[in-house]
Write a protein that holds these residues in place. Structure first.
Motif, PDB file in Angstrom:
ATOM      1  N   ASP A  43      22.157 -16.410   6.119  1.00  0.00           N
ATOM      2  CA  ASP A  43      23.579 -16.618   5.401  1.00  0.00           C
ATOM      3  C   ASP A  43      23.852 -18.080   5.380  1.00  0.00           C
ATOM      4  N   PHE A  44      23.477 -18.325   4.192  1.00  0.00           N
ATOM      5  CA  PHE A  44      24.730 -20.012   3.786  1.00  0.00           C
ATOM      6  C   PHE A  44      25.741 -20.280   3.174  1.00  0.00           C
ATOM      7  N   ASP A  45      26.154 -21.077   3.295  1.00  0.00           N
ATOM      8  CA  ASP A  45      28.263 -20.952   2.586  1.00  0.00           C
ATOM      9  C   ASP A  45      27.601 -20.810   0.906  1.00  0.00           C
ATOM     10  N   LEU A  46      27.666 -19.473   0.075  1.00  0.00           N
ATOM     11  CA  LEU A  46      27.654 -20.430  -1.497  1.00  0.00           C
ATOM     12  C   LEU A  46      28.676 -21.065  -2.254  1.00  0.00           C
ATOM     13  N   LEU A  47      29.719 -20.024  -1.181  1.00  0.00           N
ATOM     14  CA  LEU A  47      31.006 -20.811  -2.547  1.00  0.00           C
ATOM     15  C   LEU A  47      31.129 -22.250  -1.706  1.00  0.00           C
ATOM     16  N   ASN A  48      30.775 -22.976  -0.711  1.00  0.00           N
ATOM     17  CA  ASN A  48      30.920 -24.711  -1.077  1.00  0.00           C
ATOM     18  C   ASN A  48      30.278 -24.790  -1.076  1.00  0.00           C
ATOM     19  N   LEU A  49      29.196 -24.281  -1.731  1.00  0.00           N
ATOM     20  CA  LEU A  49      27.999 -25.562  -1.569  1.00  0.00           C
ATOM     21  C   LEU A  49      28.758 -26.136  -3.105  1.00  0.00           C
ATOM     22  N   PRO A  50      27.531 -27.502  -3.381  1.00  0.00           N
ATOM     23  CA  PRO A  50      27.765 -28.568  -4.026  1.00  0.00           C
ATOM     24  C   PRO A  50      27.033 -27.847  -6.231  1.00  0.00           C
ATOM     25  N   ARG A  51      28.042 -28.557  -6.892  1.00  0.00           N
ATOM     26  CA  ARG A  51      27.743 -27.589  -8.049  1.00  0.00           C
ATOM     27  C   ARG A  51      27.580 -29.106  -8.790  1.00  0.00           C
ATOM     28  N   PRO A  52      26.503 -28.737  -9.577  1.00  0.00           N
ATOM     29  CA  PRO A  52      26.328 -30.662 -10.795  1.00  0.00           C
ATOM     30  C   PRO A  52      27.913 -30.424 -11.057  1.00  0.00           C
ATOM     31  N   ALA A  53      27.648 -31.313 -12.076  1.00  0.00           N
ATOM     32  CA  ALA A  53      28.213 -32.126 -12.607  1.00  0.00           C
ATOM     33  C   ALA A  53      28.766 -30.671 -13.643  1.00  0.00           C
ATOM     34  N   SER A  54      29.715 -30.377 -14.267  1.00  0.00           N
ATOM     35  CA  SER A  54      29.899 -29.549 -15.837  1.00  0.00           C
ATOM     36  C   SER A  54      29.853 -30.348 -17.261  1.00  0.00           C
ATOM     37  N   ALA A  55      28.753 -30.104 -17.835  1.00  0.00           N
ATOM     38  CA  ALA A  55      27.962 -29.951 -19.328  1.00  0.00           C
ATOM     39  C   ALA A  55      29.593 -30.593 -20.896  1.00  0.00           C
ATOM     40  N   ALA A  56      30.566 -29.191 -19.820  1.00  0.00           N
ATOM     41  CA  ALA A  56      31.433 -29.033 -20.435  1.00  0.00           C
ATOM     42  C   ALA A  56      32.604 -29.279 -19.994  1.00  0.00           C
ATOM     43  N   PRO A  57      33.764 -30.102 -21.290  1.00  0.00           N
ATOM     44  CA  PRO A  57      35.084 -29.931 -20.682  1.00  0.00           C
ATOM     45  C   PRO A  57      36.090 -29.124 -20.412  1.00  0.00           C
ATOM     46  N   TRP A  58      35.622 -28.537 -19.030  1.00  0.00           N
ATOM     47  CA  TRP A  58      35.859 -26.960 -18.606  1.00  0.00           C
ATOM     48  C   TRP A  58      35.404 -26.456 -17.425  1.00  0.00           C
ATOM     49  N   ALA A  59      35.789 -26.099 -17.014  1.00  0.00           N
ATOM     50  CA  ALA A  59      34.532 -25.264 -15.182  1.00  0.00           C
ATOM     51  C   ALA A  59      34.831 -24.111 -14.585  1.00  0.00           C
ATOM     52  N   TYR A  60      34.873 -23.047 -14.684  1.00  0.00           N
ATOM     53  CA  TYR A  60      35.164 -21.908 -13.698  1.00  0.00           C
ATOM     54  C   TYR A  60      35.295 -22.406 -12.506  1.00  0.00           C
ATOM     55  N   VAL A  61      36.624 -22.206 -12.013  1.00  0.00           N
ATOM     56  CA  VAL A  61      36.134 -22.560  -9.633  1.00  0.00           C
ATOM     57  C   VAL A  61      36.607 -21.322  -9.614  1.00  0.00           C
ATOM     58  N   LYS A  62      35.277 -20.503  -8.725  1.00  0.00           N
ATOM     59  CA  LYS A  62      35.478 -19.218  -7.842  1.00  0.00           C
ATOM     60  C   LYS A  62      36.285 -19.982  -7.078  1.00  0.00           C
ATOM     61  N   VAL A  63      37.741 -19.160  -6.077  1.00  0.00           N
ATOM     62  CA  VAL A  63      38.759 -19.944  -5.154  1.00  0.00           C
ATOM     63  C   VAL A  63      38.330 -18.377  -4.004  1.00  0.00           C
ATOM     64  N   ALA A  64      37.438 -17.533  -4.203  1.00  0.00           N
ATOM     65  CA  ALA A  64      37.314 -16.651  -3.155  1.00  0.00           C
ATOM     66  C   ALA A  64      36.458 -15.105  -3.845  1.00  0.00           C
ATOM     67  N   GLU A  65      35.996 -14.711  -2.667  1.00  0.00           N
ATOM     68  CA  GLU A  65      34.323 -13.551  -2.780  1.00  0.00           C
ATOM     69  C   GLU A  65      35.363 -12.445  -2.294  1.00  0.00           C
TER      70      GLU A  65
END
Length: 428
Positions: free
Chosen positions: A134-156
């Motif tokens: 397993d790797f830690d999917l929650l804390n992987l880096p993500r690309p910058a959002s193309a929109a001025p808003w973004a979802y942020v998942k705080v827990a699994e």
């Protein structure tokens, strides 16, 4: 020449965050996004398995992408359906090259249906092997959002045992991220609005052994970094005064309440807390504190044992609650859940009649509430040219505002609502 990838995401906002994280991982591995699915070396389907309709959409999408992909491209299935039905999915659909559950690499051999299929581009099926670590999917880096808003998942995951829901069986118990990791992600996204999501958002931090849950400090800390903070999916028993104050303090008094029904006996049969009177009282209290508050909820229609009295109770509640937005879903029997063993099933035809009646009532309420906004001034965030949202509209879920195309995406503007077009508004 760099390898290319294509990701199709189905289901809820939490799945979109997972796809963003997978995309970040692929970019770090040297892949480039393909402009079309036909150009990709790796085609990924992030599936949903919440209800039967979602599972069918996932299967249809897999088949469509199999038809569209070029010769030699790999088709990998991940997400909820992969985690819940991995072996069955692999055996039933030979079109799939690999099934990767949560936190599994898309680029290394993955065991599926008793066989191991390398996902690396251009490789051949190898010997039997276990799934990669397993790797830690929650804390992987993500690309910058193309929109001025973004979802942020705080827990699994989720610790609740709602009678109709299979999510804890394949997403596991709740695992909250650290406050520092979440805030660092918010900073990196560089957006004007973050939408906090989780299976049980208001319980954020409860699993971290600190005693008191941490959702209120999280909301306040996020609000110091971005202009707008929006919360999706709040369990009603956890909507404390402190959390209500924190939400209103963000400038986005938007309350997405996970109610599911209002009949007390049926809610107990659902293994849920509350009843219609409690919900109405809480909504009225929030409106007294913040008259501009907007409300959304979702309800299950046709849960086993739902009577005509239960349905009438829900109809009355929808009328009295006067919510801005409502979603209604017919009950879907999910194997392994408490409800799957209940008797008194509601016939499909009757479920259809009930849901049509509820939707008609809510459509009238939503249309009236939108009409009432004509002539008022609202602050909007411009999502893209000609399209914006006020605090009353969650992205991708609710209506929109049609605004002058000259307004720059990512900017805020104060406009006057000039017309209502069903769930949408015009403003200038």
């Amino acid at each position: 020449m760099a390898r290319s990838f294509w990701v199709t995401t189905l289901g809820c906002p939490k799945n979109q965050v997972d796809s963003d994280k997978l995309t970040g991982g692929l970019l770090a591995d040297g892949f480039e996004p393909a402009s079309e699915v036909e150009d990709a070396d790796l085609v990924v389907v992030n599936t949903c398995a919440f209800i039967e309709e979602a599972r069918q959409e996932s299967i249809d999408t897999i088949l469509a992408l199999d038809e569209a992909r070029r010769d030699g491209a790999r088709l990998v299935v991940t997400g909820c359906m992969a985690e819940r039905y991995g072996s069955e999915l692999a055996e039933a659909m030979p079109e799939i090259d690999a099934v990767a559950g949560f936190g599994r690499s898309l680029l290394a051999p993955v065991a599926v249906g008793g066989r191991s299929v390398p996902v690396a581009i251009g490789s051949k099926p190898g010997p039997t092997a276990s799934a990669v670590p397993d790797f830690d999917l929650l804390n992987l880096p993500r690309p910058a959002s193309a929109a001025p808003w973004a979802y942020v998942k705080v827990a699994e995951g989720c610790d609740r045992a709602c009678g109709f829901c299979a999510i804890p069986s394949f997403r596991g118990p709740q695992r909250s991220r650290s406050l520092e990791a979440i805030l660092a992600e918010i900073d990196q996204l560089d957006v004007q609005e973050v939408v906090l999501v989780a299976q049980d958002l208001a319980s954020f931090g409860r699993d971290q052994g600190v005693g008191e849950r941490s959702i209120v400090p999280l909301v306040r800390a996020a609000a110091e970094r971005v202009r707008r903070v929006r919360l999706l999916y709040l369990y009603p028993s956890d909507l404390t005064d402190g959390l209500v104050d924190a939400v209103c303090g963000t400038g986005v008094p938007y309350f997405d309440l996970s109610l599911q029904h209002v009949s007390r006996p049926l809610l107990r049969r659902m293994r849920r807390w509350g009843d219609g009177d409690r919900f109405l009282a809480r909504i009225a209290d929030i409106r007294r504190r913040e008259p501009e508050a907007a409300f959304r909820s979702n309800f299950i229609v046709g849960y086993p044992g739902e009577t005509e009295d239960d349905h009438d109770h829900l109809l009355r509640f929808v009328t009295e609650a006067d919510l801005d937005w409502c979603g209604f879903f017919t009950y879907s029997r999910e194997e392994g859940t408490y409800a799957a063993g209940l008797d008194d099933e509601v016939p499909a035809g009757l479920m259809g009649e009930r849901i049509a009646e509820l939707r008609e009532v809510q459509e009238g309420i939503t249309a009236r509430k939108r009409d009432e906004l004509v002539g008022t001034e609202v602050e909007v965030l411009v999502d893209r040219p000609g399209i914006a949202r006020s605090h009353r509209e969650a992205p991708e879920i609710d209506g929109i505002l049609v605004v002058p195309e000259a307004l720059r995406p990512g900017s805020f503007a104060r406009l006057t609502v000039t017309a209502a077009l069903g769930p949408d508004l015009e403003a200038g």
